[in-house]
Write a protein that holds these residues in place. Structure first.
Motif, PDB file in Angstrom:
ATOM      1  N   PHE B  14      -3.383  15.293  27.662  1.00 55.60           N
ATOM      2  CA  PHE B  14      -2.109  15.198  26.946  1.00 55.60           C
ATOM      3  C   PHE B  14      -2.429  15.399  25.480  1.00 55.60           C
ATOM      4  O   PHE B  14      -2.945  14.479  24.843  1.00 55.60           O
ATOM      5  CB  PHE B  14      -1.463  13.831  27.156  1.00 55.60           C
ATOM      6  N   GLY B  40      -6.120   2.719  31.127  1.00 53.27           N
ATOM      7  CA  GLY B  40      -6.238   3.964  30.385  1.00 53.27           C
ATOM      8  C   GLY B  40      -7.352   4.869  30.872  1.00 53.27           C
ATOM      9  O   GLY B  40      -7.666   5.870  30.236  1.00 53.27           O
ATOM     10  N   SER B  41      -7.944   4.555  32.031  1.00 52.37           N
ATOM     11  CA  SER B  41      -9.048   5.397  32.513  1.00 52.37           C
ATOM     12  C   SER B  41      -8.541   6.587  33.320  1.00 52.37           C
ATOM     13  O   SER B  41      -9.349   7.361  33.839  1.00 52.37           O
ATOM     14  CB  SER B  41     -10.026   4.557  33.328  1.00 52.37           C
ATOM     15  N   GLY B  42      -7.238   6.748  33.420  1.00 51.40           N
ATOM     16  CA  GLY B  42      -6.702   7.961  34.024  1.00 51.40           C
ATOM     17  C   GLY B  42      -6.279   7.841  35.480  1.00 51.40           C
ATOM     18  O   GLY B  42      -5.981   8.845  36.120  1.00 51.40           O
ATOM     19  N   LYS B  43      -6.200   6.638  35.985  1.00 49.08           N
ATOM     20  CA  LYS B  43      -5.882   6.459  37.412  1.00 49.08           C
ATOM     21  C   LYS B  43      -4.461   6.942  37.725  1.00 49.08           C
ATOM     22  O   LYS B  43      -4.245   7.681  38.683  1.00 49.08           O
ATOM     23  CB  LYS B  43      -6.031   4.972  37.803  1.00 49.08           C
ATOM     24  N   THR B  44      -3.512   6.521  36.907  1.00 46.87           N
ATOM     25  CA  THR B  44      -2.126   6.917  37.159  1.00 46.87           C
ATOM     26  C   THR B  44      -1.944   8.416  36.961  1.00 46.87           C
ATOM     27  O   THR B  44      -1.254   9.082  37.747  1.00 46.87           O
ATOM     28  CB  THR B  44      -1.172   6.122  36.243  1.00 46.87           C
ATOM     29  N   THR B  45      -2.567   8.955  35.933  1.00 47.73           N
ATOM     30  CA  THR B  45      -2.486  10.399  35.700  1.00 47.73           C
ATOM     31  C   THR B  45      -3.067  11.161  36.894  1.00 47.73           C
ATOM     32  O   THR B  45      -2.497  12.158  37.350  1.00 47.73           O
ATOM     33  CB  THR B  45      -3.234  10.778  34.412  1.00 47.73           C
TER      34      THR B  45
HETATM   35  N1  LIG Z   1       2.666  11.227  29.609  1.00 45.49           N
HETATM   36  C1  LIG Z   1       1.619  10.959  28.802  1.00 45.49           C
HETATM   37  N2  LIG Z   1       1.575  11.470  27.556  1.00 45.49           N
HETATM   38  C2  LIG Z   1       0.530  11.222  26.740  1.00 45.49           C
HETATM   39  N3  LIG Z   1      -0.529  10.494  27.086  1.00 45.49           N
HETATM   40  C3  LIG Z   1      -0.564   9.961  28.323  1.00 45.49           C
HETATM   41  C4  LIG Z   1       0.525  10.161  29.248  1.00 45.49           C
HETATM   42  N4  LIG Z   1       0.224   9.521  30.401  1.00 45.49           N
HETATM   43  C5  LIG Z   1      -0.960   8.933  30.203  1.00 45.49           C
HETATM   44  N5  LIG Z   1      -1.451   9.199  28.964  1.00 45.49           N
HETATM   45  C6  LIG Z   1      -2.730   8.765  28.423  1.00 45.49           C
HETATM   46  O1  LIG Z   1      -3.730   9.129  29.348  1.00 45.49           O
HETATM   47  C7  LIG Z   1      -4.691   8.118  29.453  1.00 45.49           C
HETATM   48  C8  LIG Z   1      -4.781   7.674  30.902  1.00 45.49           C
HETATM   49  O2  LIG Z   1      -3.620   6.917  31.223  1.00 45.49           O
HETATM   50  P1  LIG Z   1      -3.291   6.431  32.708  1.00 45.49           P
HETATM   51  O3  LIG Z   1      -3.462   7.564  33.616  1.00 45.49           O
HETATM   52  O4  LIG Z   1      -1.983   5.763  32.674  1.00 45.49           O
HETATM   53  O5  LIG Z   1      -4.445   5.355  32.957  1.00 45.49           O
HETATM   54  P2  LIG Z   1      -4.510   4.136  33.973  1.00 45.49           P
HETATM   55  O6  LIG Z   1      -3.491   4.319  35.014  1.00 45.49           O
HETATM   56  O7  LIG Z   1      -5.902   4.204  34.496  1.00 45.49           O
HETATM   57  O8  LIG Z   1      -4.286   2.900  33.178  1.00 45.49           O
HETATM   58  C9  LIG Z   1      -4.294   7.011  28.500  1.00 45.49           C
HETATM   59  O9  LIG Z   1      -5.013   7.182  27.312  1.00 45.49           O
HETATM   60  C10 LIG Z   1      -2.833   7.252  28.297  1.00 45.49           C
HETATM   61  O10 LIG Z   1      -2.434   6.822  27.025  1.00 45.49           O
END
Ligand SMILES: Nc1ncnc2c1ncn2[C@@H]1O[C@H](COP(=O)(O)OP(=O)(O)O)[C@@H](O)[C@H]1O
Ligand SMILES: [Mg+2]
Lengths: 359, 244
Positions: B14, B40-45
């Motif tokens: 992002f 913030g390790s990218g699991k949801t992404t």
């Molecule tokens: N839609 C988005 N736009 C910008 N940054 C994002 C977005 N979604 C996630 N991030 C960033 O990507 C990184 C991984 O986030 P995320 O996947 O939510 O991690 P987790 O689920 O492991 O906590 C974080 O630094 C978060 O701020």
């Protein structure tokens, strides 16, 4: 564990629902009777033509609601399909010599075909961007139709012959009144059928949370496109019928943002989730518009009044009139307990059961 | 019947944030797979890329032998992958029952025009509502449910599509201990019936007791994987995740 008091509450809620259904059926029958009988009660041409105008509002608002109501995508440019339907019918009658009602059907089909690429393009974006795309389309059409003078009559307009040359003026209005009423009935039936269908359930899921709907396997892209095309088709039919009735087309009026805004206002006012919402909204707003026009001439005054009305609706009845009235009924009717109370009772029951199972 | 899910070299940024970096994971079919890692390790992404909710910059996702890297989320769902969201998502203005009826599987044209509230669909929905324990709320509007009940409703909705792979993003997040117990028991039961799970979870106790296979994410990359005991003892994991 469902105890006696809960059963009682459930019964009371059901009685309330039955009461509401009965009230709704009576109101609907009364409305239908008034709509059907109205043209027989007067010989005044002006009143009859106002009736047609208001039914035209009802048809366009209901047409708009196939898209806006089911999916929550707000199109402010639905005048585009009205104008295309009107001009399509006009051009087919005047330039191609096709009989009026065949021309109407053909024009509506053409509108549906045009709506395919437009829908594919517009539905790629959501929210405010979608609104802007729809506005852009109607503005482009306005400029196109104004400049293509040889086919469309340009800003000078296009005149159609009357489809029933033998009818006197009042009978002309009366006939079109019933044709509009028939079209409206068909549209309401179609909306109702979609509302109860699986397809409609998918559309309503889009309205609530599009991404969630997709994650559950709802083919949202296709579903939205079908709703969009249907909406354009019915709005186009309304436009074509208007062309046959009114007989004079001018791009400024057929492709106007104002008309699109009226459709939105009427649907919102009546309630986009209700089958009869847009119709009710059209009756209220349409009568108000026509009253202001008659009283004060075609000034900006009715625009101001419309704006005020929209503000009132958005502030006090964001769900529209029908849900607001239902809410009123519910307030005076028997009270159903809230869900939280039920779940609290359940938790207590669970706790008791746990307690009892302990030694 | 077990459907496979393989992810190869997946990346997503992002702007300047590298949320997922060259992640390759193959999940064990028929098992409960867990993804753990710091916030913030990218699991949801990673979840969102796999389920088609957001488009990955690079890499491939293969589901049941189909390349679904660029497929729409609804197609991926229809291929048998269901998911929940980290912040529970339901249709707030629909009733509990309607929430499930949205997710009926395999719509044909006649099916699409048929009644949404047909007896078959309602019966199927009731089975799932009973299983997650909210059948008594069938006619309630979903927005009136408590958060825990909404989580159960979301799970029931996912199950309604009869998915073979179920991805849950923090199923125990924000719910009380009693409900965590109920959810984990459900996952175990559904897994025993042959459904594959991929679960992102913070509750380590839950992860360790529930999962057969654990993948550890750190700064967008899978840094270790294996059975729970093995992963727990891995020094890299201790460093990255537990901060030891
Ligand atoms: N839609 C988005 N736009 C910008 N940054 C994002 C977005 N979604 C996630 N991030 C960033 O990507 C990184 C991984 O986030 P995320 O996947 O939510 O991690 P987790 O689920 O492991 O906590 C974080 O630094 C978060 O701020
Ligand atoms: Mg997360």
């Amino acid at each position: 564990m469902r105890n006696a008091s809960e059963t009682l509450e459930l019964e009371r809620a059901l009685t309330g629902a039955r009461w509401l259904t009965a009230a709704r059926v009576i109101a609907l029958l009364a409305l239908a009777a008034v709509l059907v009988v109205f043209p027989q009660t007067t010989k005044v041409g002006y009143l009859l033509s106002t009736g047609v105008v208001i039914l035209n509002y009802a048809v366009t608002a209901t047409g708009w609601n196939f898209m806006g109501g089911f999916t929550g995508y707000i199109s402010l440019g639905h005048a585009a399909y009205f104008g295309l339907g009107a001009y399509g019918t006009g051009i087919l009658v005047v330039k191609a010599g096709i009989s009026p009602f065949l021309a109407l059907a053909l024009a509506a089909l053409i509108v549906a075909v045009i709506a395919v690429p437009i829908g594919i393009a517009a539905l790629r974006v959501r929210g405010a961007s979608f609104v802007i795309v729809t506005i852009a389309f109607v503005l482009i059409l306005l400029l196109m139709f104004q400049s293509m003078g040889s086919i469309t009559g340009g800003s000078g307009g296009l005149s159609l012959p009357r489809p029933f040359p033998d009818l006197i003026r009042t009978d002309h209005h009366r006939t079109f009144y019933y044709i509009y009423l028939g079209l409206l009935a068909v549209m309401l039936l179609a909306w109702w059928a979609i509302d109860r269908s699986r397809f409609g359930m998918g559309l309503k899921a889009v309205r609530e949370d599009e991404d969630k709907a997709r994650s559950l396997g709802v083919p949202t892209t296709g579903a939205k496109l079908v709703a969009f095309i249907l909406s354009a088709f019915f709005t186009g039919l309304g436009g074509g019928l208007y062309a046959l009735w009114f007989g004079d087309l001018d791009p400024v009026f057929q492709f106007s943002i104002m008309m699109g805004a009226y459709m939105v206002l009427m649907a919102l006012l009546g309630g986009v989730r209700s089958l009869f919402g847009p119709l009710l909204g059209a009756l209220v707003v349409g009568m108000a518009i026509e009253f202001f026009k008659a009283q004060y001439g075609d000034t900006q005054f009715h625009l101001v009044a419309t704006g005020l009305l929209l503000a009132v609706v958005v502030l006090f009845m964001p769900e529209g009139v029908i849900p607001a009235v239902k809410g009123l009924f519910a307030r005076f009717g028997p009270q159903a307990s809230s869900i939280r109370e039920i779940s609290a009772a359940d938790l207590a029951a669970e706790r008791d059961a746990e307690e009892a199972s302990k030694p | 019947m077990t459907v496979t899910l393989e992810v190869a070299n997946l990346s997503k940024s992002f702007g300047g944030v590298h949320a997922v970096v060259d992640a390759s994971v193959s999940f064990q079919p028929g098992k409960v797979n867990a993804i753990i890692g710091p916030n913030g390790s990218g699991k949801t992404t990673f979840f969102n890329c796999v389920t088609g909710m957001i488009r990955a910059d690079a890499g491939t996702v293969t589901l049941a032998g189909h390349d679904v890297t660029r497929a729409s989320p609804d197609r991926i769902a229809r291929l048998g992958l269901g998911r929940s969201f980290q912040v529970c998502r339901i249709f707030p203005r629909m009733t509990v029952l309607e929430n499930l009826l949205v997710a009926v599987k395999n719509p044909s044209l006649t099916g699409a025009l048929g009644s949404a509230k047909n007896p078959t669909a309602i019966a199927a929905a009731r089975v799932w509502l009973r299983r997650v324990g909210i059948d008594h709320l069938e006619h309630a509007e979903a927005r009136n449910l408590s958060y825990g009940q909404q989580k159960l409703l979301e799970l029931a909705g996912v199950l309604m599509g009869d998915p073979e792979i179920i991805m849950l993003d923090e199923p125990a997040g924000g719910v009380n201990p009693a409900l965590i117990g109920r959810i984990s028991a459900l996952i175990r039961e559904l897994n025993a019936e042959g459904r594959t799970f991929v679960v992102v979870e913070h509750n380590m106790e839950l992860v360790m007791s529930l999962s057969d296979h654990v993948v550890v994410f750190d700064r967008g990359r899978p840094i270790a994987e294996g059975d729970p005991a093995h992963v727990q003892a891995d020094p890299r994991v201790l460093e990255a995740y537990l901060g030891v």
